[in-house]
Design a protein around this motif. Sequence first.
Motif: not given
Length: 623
Positions: A425, A428, A445, A449, A493
């Motif tokens: 994610q 991290e 997003y 990631s 997601q």
Amino acid sequence: MKQISDKIQNSRPASIILTIWALCGFPLLCQLFTEWVRIGEWHETVRAFVRQLPLALLGTVVLSLIMTGIYILSRRIWISTLVVGLLMLTGSFVNFYKITYRGDPLLPKDLLLAVDAAKISSGLGLKLTYQMGFFFFFVALSVCVLLPVRSVFAKKGWKAFGARVLICLVPAALCGVYLKTVLWNKKVQTHFGVDTSQFYPMQSYQKAGFVTAFLMYFGALEPAVPEYYSPETVQAAAAALPVGEHSTQKRPDVVVVMLESYYHLDNLPGLVCDTDLTKNYDRYAKEGISGDYIPDKYSGGTESMEFGALTGFSTSFLPTGSIPYMEYVNGEFPCYPRFMKEQGYKTIALHSFDLSIYRRNEVYPAMGFDQVYGRDDFVSPAMHGNFIDDTETARKVISLYEDATADGSSVFMHTVTVQNHIPNQPGEYPEDYSVNITMPGISDYSAQSLKSVATGLRDVDDAIGILLDYFSQSDRDVVVLIFGDHQTAIGDQEGKELLDELPEFTQLSDEEKELRTHHAPYLMWSNFETRNAETAGAMPPYQLLATMLKDYNVVRPAWFDWLADTTTTLKGVNLGRVIEPDGTVGGIVAGANEKQWKVLHQQKILQYNAMFGDGSAKQRMYQ
């Protein structure tokens, strides 16, 4: 509300109508909601469900019989509705997220991993979708409406309960007969275009719906006996194996390292990274044998590739969704580590995570490992999230290797890393630790990631450098196999991942998507024999170790020798397809040519005998 409840309770016709609806309409609608959870779009769900309706009705029969049995025992139709509703809710949730992260649906054999999945998923941050919320509301509303429904089984007491238990045997028997004669019937499955023997079952689930497909796969849990299997064919297959010439084979130390979610990001067009993510891999590939192989799984199922490499056994010959470590590896299991132990090698296994995952704490000893180490054997290691850094694992390998060889013993060592495990994610890694990436046309997003994934891959490459730099300076002969277990989903997601944002991927056929997501790198290298950037081409997991041992002429059993020899006819089978000698993925297994069929037939017979038969061929296979 109380007035409505009283009317239902005092009206026998209303109770009968609601009971019939609960036993017939409720399970059918639960299947509709389950498909909505999976698909996401309501109109697309309705269209798909209409196509599935004949098969959904077949599944409804089983759910209705289950509900009937619970109703008879509990005397309350709302209880059977609640139990089946919660089971369907749970199934839809797990199925959705397994498809999201793994690309394949929930299978009966996955129930064996319930505890392991709970341990791993706790760090994934799984969330409910609004479709799941609507499904929950439907179940709750149904239960509330059925609360006042009168039972036809009015009597109480132990005698009445005993009678109901006996009556329950009727729907139970009907359910068993129905499953065997209808849902588990190959002719019925073929008629509806469902093939429970195919390696990837997503197409069957899309045709049959979750419930019916899940129940059909319940009838295909046992390994199928190969065609023409008999003591005579086993003896003939074993006799055809090559005779091991161990006196002419080299006896270096053998090190195998399987890297969690290690692959090269070459399937992401337009990606720009400020760091060379493969510099150490590339540096040593120039001195060894490298390429991409074809893993069994996508974004999970690590033990399948590990099992294949260490045993030389193909998961394509096992029931769909098999989890070998959970089901089959018990006692003294035939495999390369056990062979090496019998050759006088010290055998060491290291996994930098919880050894109870996939039963490795029991499986590794069964496979012949004398020394087994896990997460608890690290002392204050560097961590990234819940996982030990791969460079820490590399240093642990070196430490264990030095301890094992201090007395001059030969060593076989197998290691599994964990740092790059999902969820990958955003955030991290600390910003000042992360690599910088850019890729046009993707969401923030997904970009964040991807940044986490790329940072982990850089660390994996650093670990490769640490290991091979050390072994290149060793005064002992060492041969090393390094391979990634699979690719990983990025930016998951609401059921979507990075690849779903790329037109270059979404426009591919299902077959092309499968091949695009099922390749991972391998590297075969030794410090006693330099190769000139060679490749062994694509292959299934069960050929990796066999190929390396043959190419470097390292001590190996007849079974691995034979596997390596067969690559001139075919590199193997995986994803339901033949891998041709040149490494290209060919047609379906059913279309294999005569020579290939002969190889596959011998392979199936020997593998079945070693794993499930009387084991009469094992001595010859592992001599």
